[in-house]
Design an enzyme around this catalytic site. Structure first.
Site, PDB file in Angstrom:
ATOM      1  CG  ASP A 131      -0.170  -0.191   2.524  1.00  0.00           C
ATOM      2  OD1 ASP A 131       0.557  -1.203   2.625  1.00  0.00           O
ATOM      3  OD2 ASP A 131      -0.314   0.649   3.435  1.00  0.00           O
TER       4      ASP A 131
ATOM      5  CB  SER B 151      43.794 -29.008  35.328  1.00  0.00           C
ATOM      6  OG  SER B 151      43.970 -29.341  36.680  1.00  0.00           O
TER       7      SER B 151
END
Length: 644
Positions: free
Chosen positions: A181, A555
């Site tokens: 539109d 670790s």
């Protein structure tokens, strides 16, 4: 004959039914109960009108409560709607942040139905930073509505979302050129956009799509053909949604596959295996195979809550009973006997990274595929995909919303099929082992040949025989702590005590291992992870030989220590946390490493510019500020042998 309203309760949807249908209300309800279901998504760039379109669909299908309609009308007046009475987007944009900005952030799911079909629609956000939300919404969709603003044409997010929809395996794509539109319903504008999109779609492998000009705001070509587009001869959006073929109907023609969700055994006289049929069909008498065990049997019954079935098909949840007592549990896959899926433990995959923290190659994640959950590590990506240009780019990791191709290795074989053939057995998610957060979604392409060519060799002498010969229980004592905490000192004392007790041991020290096995590794996060993975594998082999393995490694990452734990039988991994405060460890600085790190001469040093994740619940915790090394070693030995 006038229409009748079945209910006019203000808090219920208003349904209008013809008198003739109302006379046979049971038939009417039965018709609606057995409608097929279509799951679809709306996606595209920001402000293309996705929420408005869904709001229009809900409104036109009379799925709005009257009190909701009143509130919506009131809210629409507050935000202003260009003269229109209702702002349909407000039906879907529920978050306050969405309403304030006029955009969609979260994935909003809505339900509605027409005379012919039921629908679940996901309104996906358009912003690039919410790509992970869009992937979530698309993962279960049968169809995608790609919206394009007629004023703007094909944009970056149009291409991104189209690529993701194709990647996820959505075959049915609607190209909805919205806001017609605002361009005076120009056919030239529509044709130009369709031509541009066609060129792009062909480049990424989209074989077909349905294009239609619409206006969600005005309702053009949503439920009825619009007089404003007389040049358009195709279906309306709703008509297309009502008639398109859904995935479940296609899956029904494929070989039978059913991942087992749980073993249904309410009493000693009944044993069945429950799950959702992913593909194919099953009926009593069918020959089946259970994977990964490979055991075979025949189906004796197909059971549901409403009674036994003569046949069940894809999309139905059932309990399958066997004629024979064979091993089958959650995570198993029941398939047709003569055409089973594959099993493997190494794959090539495409991964969509969905976490704020980047992928860490080599780190263990949980991989969940259907009802199967295994530990998996992801290699560094082969490449990432630039969704704007389709260019393959070199990468070492994956960042938020990035898409890459990478190899995956699982800790045991899983049952799978390529994602292009079977979503249920080819699509997976990755889960962070520490936080349980979903960090990625992915698609398996194929298994790697090496996973098919390498097999476990059966050995007559196993870990039990090795342990019995040494008259001890294997174990891994995993010392972790900051540099300078005293790990190596205490580990050495522990081995000396065990040696004097005629125990068979082997000590793996961090520095010593880096002189040989791991001398090719540095100290980046990825290298640290690989360092621990290798040490974990060596520790497992040594434990299999019946030894008590002692390791002394910083670790620093909890996930990596848990990865090693998962390699070993229950009760054989002892996490020994040498708990020494940073100030104390730094004051010792036996090797002068902290001094170098503080001076910037040593990068990625744990405790200074790289984090240390302290154990949450270690088997043994040693506070070196309260205990001497000899006392610590005595406690560790007593704990180990006390549990032996």
């Amino acid at each position: 004959m006038t229409d009748q309203t079945i209910t006019k309760d203000k808090n219920e949807p208003v349904y209008v039914v013809d008198d003739l249908i109302a006379k046979d209300i049971d038939a009417y309800l039965d018709q609606h109960e057995h409608k097929t279901m279509l799951r679809f998504i709306t996606c595209g760039s920001v402000d293309d009108g996705k929420s408005t379109l869904i709001g229009r669909l809900l409104y036109d299908s009379k799925m709005i409560f009257e009190d909701q309609l009143d509130a919506l009308t009131s809210d629409s007046k507050k935000v202003g709607t260009q003269g229109q009475e209702i702002d349909f987007a407000l039906l879907v944009d529920g978050l306050a942040a969405e309403r304030e900005q006029g955009i969609t952030i979260d994935v909003a799911y809505r339900f509605f139905n027409t005379e012919k079909r039921k629908f679940i629609v996901a309104d996906c956000p358009g912003h690039e930073q919410y790509t992970r939300n869009m992937v979530t919404g698309a993962s279960a969709a049968d169809l995608a509505v790609i919206l394009i603003d007629a004023r703007k044409g094909v944009l970056v997010q149009t291409r991104r979302h189209s690529y993701l929809c194709h990647l996820i395996g959505i075959k049915n794509i609607v190209l909805a050129v919205n806001k017609m539109d605002l361009v005076d319903y120009s056919q030239d504008v529509f044709d130009k956009i369709v031509a541009d999109y066609t060129e792009f779609a062909e480049g990424i492998g989209i074989e077909s799509f349905t294009a239609m000009p619409i206006s969600g705001f005005k309702g053009d070509n949503i439920t009825t053909l619009s007089e404003n587009t007389p040049w358009y001869k195709g279906p309306t959006l709703v008509e297309h949604l009502e008639t398109v073929e859904v995935i479940s109907s296609v899956d029904a023609d494929k070989p039978f596959r059913m991942p087992v969700q749980w073993v249904n055994r309410p009493n000693l006289d009944f044993r069945g295996f429950s799950g959702l049929i992913a593909t194919g069909s099953v009926k009593p008498g069918d020959a089946i195979r259970v994977l990964p065990s490979g055991k075979t049997s025949k189906v004796s019954r197909v059971v549901t809550f409403d009674g036994d079935l003569d046949e069940a098909v894809a999309g139905q949840s059932v309990t399958v009973c066997f004629e024979d007592e064979i091993d089958c549990s959650r995570g198993s896959v029941i398939s047709v006997a003569d055409n089973p899926p594959q099993t493997a433990d190494q794959f090539e995959s495409t991964i969509v990274w969905m976490a704020d923290d980047a992928l860490v190659p080599g780190r263990a994640y949980w991989l969940k595929l259907g009802t199967q959950t295994v530990s998996a590590t992801i290699h560094a990506p082969k490449y990432t995909v630039n969704v704007n240009t389709m260019e393959h780019m070199a990468a070492k990791t994956l960042e938020l919303n990035e898409i890459g191709v990478a190899e995956i290795a699982t800790d045991k074989q899983i049952v799978f099929e390529p994602y292009a053939e079977n979503r249920a057995l080819g699509g997976f998610i990755l889960i962070d082992r520490m936080t349980n957060a979903t960090v990625a979604a992915g698609m398996l392409h194929f298994s790697l040949r090496r996973s098919q060519n390498v097999h476990w060799q059966a050995l007559d002498i196993g870990r039990k025989q090795h342990a019995d010969l040494k008259n001890q229980r294997p174990a891994v004592l995993w010392f972790t702590g900051l540099s300078g905490s005293g790990k190596s000192t205490i580990a050495n004392l522990v081995e000396k005590k065990l040696y004097r007790m005629n125990r068979h041991t082997f000590l793996l020290d961090g520095d010593n291992v880096r002189h040989g096995l791991n001398k090719d590794l540095g100290f980046t996060e990825a290298d640290r992870i690989e360092n621990i993975r290798r040490v974990g594998e060596v520790s497992k082999l040594l434990a299999d030989s019946g030894l008590i393995v002692i390791t002394a490694f910083i670790s620093p990452f909890q996930a990596d220590r848990e990865m090693v734990r998962s390699m070993l039988p229950e009760g054989e991994f002892f996490e020994v946390f040498i708990d020494t405060p940073l100030k104390v460890a730094e004051a010792r600085d036996v090797k002068g490493l902290y001094k170098k790190a503080r001076a910037g001469e040593l990068k990625n040093f744990t405790g200074i510019d790289s984090p240390y994740e302290a154990p949450r619940d270690p088997e043994i915790r040693i506070d070196t500020t309260k205990m001497s090394p000899d006392e610590a070693a005595e406690l560790i030995v007593n704990t180990l042998l006390g549990d032996a």
